[in-house]
Structures are given as C-alpha cells and as structure tokens.
Design a protein around this motif. Sequence first.
Motif, PDB file in Angstrom:
ATOM      1  N   GLY A 188     -45.876   6.372  79.467  1.00  0.00           N
ATOM      2  CA  GLY A 188     -47.095   6.613  78.678  1.00  0.00           C
ATOM      3  C   GLY A 188     -48.339   6.176  79.422  1.00  0.00           C
ATOM      4  O   GLY A 188     -48.384   6.175  80.653  1.00  0.00           O
ATOM      5  N   ASP A 189     -49.344   5.750  78.678  1.00  0.00           N
ATOM      6  CA  ASP A 189     -50.619   5.367  79.282  1.00  0.00           C
ATOM      7  C   ASP A 189     -50.479   4.219  80.273  1.00  0.00           C
ATOM      8  O   ASP A 189     -51.319   4.066  81.162  1.00  0.00           O
ATOM      9  N   PHE A 241     -55.122   9.570  80.780  1.00  0.00           N
ATOM     10  CA  PHE A 241     -55.717  10.903  80.830  1.00  0.00           C
ATOM     11  C   PHE A 241     -57.111  10.883  80.251  1.00  0.00           C
ATOM     12  O   PHE A 241     -57.393  10.117  79.328  1.00  0.00           O
ATOM     13  N   HIS A 242     -57.921  11.774  80.794  1.00  0.00           N
ATOM     14  CA  HIS A 242     -59.182  12.000  80.130  1.00  0.00           C
ATOM     15  C   HIS A 242     -58.893  12.717  78.808  1.00  0.00           C
ATOM     16  O   HIS A 242     -58.024  13.592  78.766  1.00  0.00           O
ATOM     17  N   PRO A 243     -59.597  12.379  77.715  1.00  0.00           N
ATOM     18  CA  PRO A 243     -59.286  13.027  76.430  1.00  0.00           C
ATOM     19  C   PRO A 243     -59.384  14.547  76.481  1.00  0.00           C
ATOM     20  O   PRO A 243     -58.709  15.230  75.726  1.00  0.00           O
ATOM     21  N   SER A 244     -60.213  15.097  77.397  1.00  0.00           N
ATOM     22  CA  SER A 244     -60.312  16.559  77.432  1.00  0.00           C
ATOM     23  C   SER A 244     -59.040  17.195  77.987  1.00  0.00           C
ATOM     24  O   SER A 244     -58.910  18.407  78.014  1.00  0.00           O
ATOM     25  N   GLY A 297     -57.550  17.406  83.581  1.00  0.00           N
ATOM     26  CA  GLY A 297     -58.478  16.768  82.644  1.00  0.00           C
ATOM     27  C   GLY A 297     -59.834  16.523  83.274  1.00  0.00           C
ATOM     28  O   GLY A 297     -60.875  16.711  82.650  1.00  0.00           O
ATOM     29  N   VAL A 298     -59.823  16.126  84.553  1.00  0.00           N
ATOM     30  CA  VAL A 298     -61.082  15.884  85.264  1.00  0.00           C
ATOM     31  C   VAL A 298     -61.852  17.196  85.412  1.00  0.00           C
ATOM     32  O   VAL A 298     -63.059  17.262  85.160  1.00  0.00           O
ATOM     33  N   VAL A 299     -61.144  18.252  85.803  1.00  0.00           N
ATOM     34  CA  VAL A 299     -61.782  19.557  85.991  1.00  0.00           C
ATOM     35  C   VAL A 299     -62.384  20.044  84.667  1.00  0.00           C
ATOM     36  O   VAL A 299     -63.529  20.507  84.621  1.00  0.00           O
TER      37      VAL A 299
END
Length: 400
Positions: free
Chosen positions: A252-253, A258-261, A310-312
């Motif tokens: 998991g985390d 992860f970025h939330p997006s 997520g970054v993109v």
Amino acid sequence: MAEENERISYEPWVSWHKITGEIISGPAPFQLHQSKNTDQGSLTSKSVPKVYRHSRPKMHKMLSDQLERIGIIVEHGKQVLEYYEDAHSGKAGVILQNGLKLEADLVIAADGVGGKSSRITLGHEVRAEPIGYSIYRASYPLNETLCDSIINEKLPVMENGMPSSQIWLGRSADEITWYLTYPDEGQSKESWTHWVEPETVLKTTAKITGWPVYANRLIQATPKGRIHDFKLMWREPQPCWTSAGGRVVQIGDAAHTFHPSSGQGATQGMEDAASIAACLHMAGKENIPWATRVHNKLRFERVSCLQLLGVVNQELRQRSVNAQPSQTKPVGLLGAWIWEHDPEQYAIENYEKAMKNLTDGCPFQNNNTPRGYNYRPWSLDELLKDKEMGNEIVLEGDWE
Ligand SMILES: Cc1cc2nc3c(=O)[nH]c(=O)nc-3n(C[C@H](O)[C@H](O)[C@H](O)COP(=O)(O)OP(=O)(O)OC[C@H]3O[C@@H](n4cnc5c(N)ncnc54)[C@H](O)[C@@H]3O)c2cc1C
C-alpha cells in the motif's frame, strides 16, 4: 463481500465542466476501454467490467465485516515504534509503544505514508516534498442538502436514476462528495484528521474568477467538521519494499504513494494484497523471504508506471484551466492495462520465472505495464528539472 460490494458501490454518469460550472461534455456513463489485439486489430475477448465507485466509510466497513466473518481480529490503538527481523530464528516482529513485542513468520507493513516501516526496508524515512497544492474534500448524507433547491437543480440525480459526478476543470455527488484542489499557502497538512470549516474554503473560492454561487452553496451546506484539508506531497518511487532478510514487506502507501489524480492508491494497495497472498501460497512457509522478494519484483514497475501517470495527469489538469475543452481530459486514467490486470493470476503465472530471475539471473520481463513501454526508472527530481526546462513528459507505448 461481493454482494455487499454490489450494494454499496455506485456507477456515476460523469460530466466535464469548466471552472465556472459551464458544461463541456456529458453526462455520460464512465466507460472503460478494452485493449486492442494489435495483431488482428480486434478487441480482446475480456468483457468490460463495471466501474465500482465507493464511499470510503462503506468500503472500510465492507472489508472489516469480511475480516470479522472469517475470524481475523483487528486491534486498534497499537502504535508500532519499530520493526525487526531475525535471520537465525526466521522471525520478524514489531515493538509497540506500550513495550509489547509481537513476533511472526512475516510482518506485512501497511502503515501508510509517514509510517515507520521504511526504516527496515530502505534504512531511512522516505523524503516527502510538498507539490504546492492542497485538496479540500467532504462527503455527507444527501438529505442534509435536500432543502436547498438550487443545489438539487444543479447537482441532480440523473433522470434514469443514475448518480452523477461532475469534474470541474481547473478542478472538481448518493451522498454529496466534493473535492477542490487549490494552491497551498502552508496551512494544510498531509493528514486525514486535519479539518477546516466551510468559511475557510469560501476564502479560497472567492479568489476564483467566475466561480458560481451554487458551488459555494454546496460548500456552505457541508456540516461542521466534515471537510478535510489534505496537503498533497510527492515521494520518489521506492524500488525496495522488503527488509534484507525478506521477513518484513511493505504494501500500500507504505511502499508507494500516489498523487490523488491517479485515482490508484487504494486500488494498488488491494492489488498488493492479492499479489502477496498469491506469492506466499506459491512459496510455501519455508520460502517466505522469496515470496516477498518475488512480489516486489512483480509489482514495482507496474506501480511506478501508475505513479508516473498520476504526475502526468496532474500536469495536464493544471494546464487545462486555460485550455480548449478538447485538450483537457487526463490521459489513460482507466487504460485496459490497468483494469484488465489480475494481480493474483499474474503472481501465480509469473512466480517461478521471476524467482529464477532473482536467484539465477535468468531473463524476465514484467508485462503488467503499458504495452510498448520499456520500463525506465524515473525520479521526481528529474521530472521537476524537465518541467523547469519546459520539456513535456513523453509517455511511450499504449497508456490508454
Ligand atoms: C486526497 C486523496 C484522494 C485520494 N483518492 C483516491 C482515489 O480516488 N482512489 C484510490 O484508489 N486512492 C485514492 N487515494 C489514495 C488512498 O487514500 C491511499 O492510497 C490508501 O488509503 C492507502 O491505504 P493504506 O492501507 O496503504 O494506507 P493508509 O490508508 O494510510 O493506512 C495506514 C494505517 O496505518 C496506521 N499507522 C501508521 N503508522 C502506524 C504505526 N506506527 N503504528 C500503528 N499503525 C500505524 C495509520 O493510522 C493508518 O490507519 C487518495 C488519497 C488522498 C490523500
């Protein structure tokens, strides 16, 4: 549990909006796209599954009810201070704040961001950098807003009875759930227990040109103590999730944030759980350290690709505020390589091959990443440098 999942999940119809609330497209069902069989140009035979959206508390209750049903006891209020392993006795354990020592054949550390487990896997804590944004989030029962006719008019349940979900570019309802990402001015915290009042959020929305009144009404209708203010942080991908002796493994985390997006953190935590269980089954009790290492090998590249995605997507959304509608949607948010993957099956099919790679150096390549993309290690530092130089992040291969 599967029945409960059907009962508590929902399938929203999604509409895309400008930051002023003006509609760009939709509402339409949230659809998954099948992968193409590149040889014949045809779709794969896998049927497209339903997209399950959940309210977190209901999801947590579903999982905890299942644990209770199968006799696994969850104890609360036990703070872990330290993880340890002993290669000789083949045991690992945790030391609790109250001094108690708990020992087992394997410790699965799911202590999230800021947990203590990276000290035994990486030897240090994971560096976290603020990305400059925070996110307000709230969720509350629909009946508390029913009295507001304007909210009901603007955020309706679909005529066909389906729930609706509005994504507002620049940023973004059975329960009402709303999120708003905004430039962080230092007051937010990376914590699920940092709350703000509606008035604080209204100070933020007052700075957004064209922000519609009905959106403020939605914020004002949020009951006190129900709005999270969550600081968004970057963390580098961490290739090593196991302790030296292989008897502590992060999932998991704790292993990957992860970025939330990305919309992937919890999902990948669950994929980890299925994968580590399958690896342990394949390895047997005598080979637990190999199970954790093989699991790490099978999972890291896939997770790292999703972190990159997520970054993109964050970049794209940031740029979309002033972009033309056609340029505004994130990429590959639910590409077939993401949803078609069965981590349990994958672990079973690839266990031996990955093991031989680790023990004898035999060639092995993961295929749970985007087709046509040859995995390359990446770092946030590099991406940030590229961004400063105005370079676009190019995603090679099929991420859709
Ligand atoms: C704003 C936001 C939006 C998100 N949206 C999505 C989404 O749409 N879809 C999605 O899939 N994911 C999403 N995520 C990510 C998702 O919330 C996380 O990936 C997920 O909660 C990780 O689960 P976990 O069990 O690994 O860690 P956590 O949920 O963080 O759980 C870790 C647990 O360990 C406990 N703990 C920590 N340290 C110790 C210690 N020393 N001793 C004992 N216990 C300890 C903590 O109290 C906590 O209960 C989002 C995250 C954020 C911040």
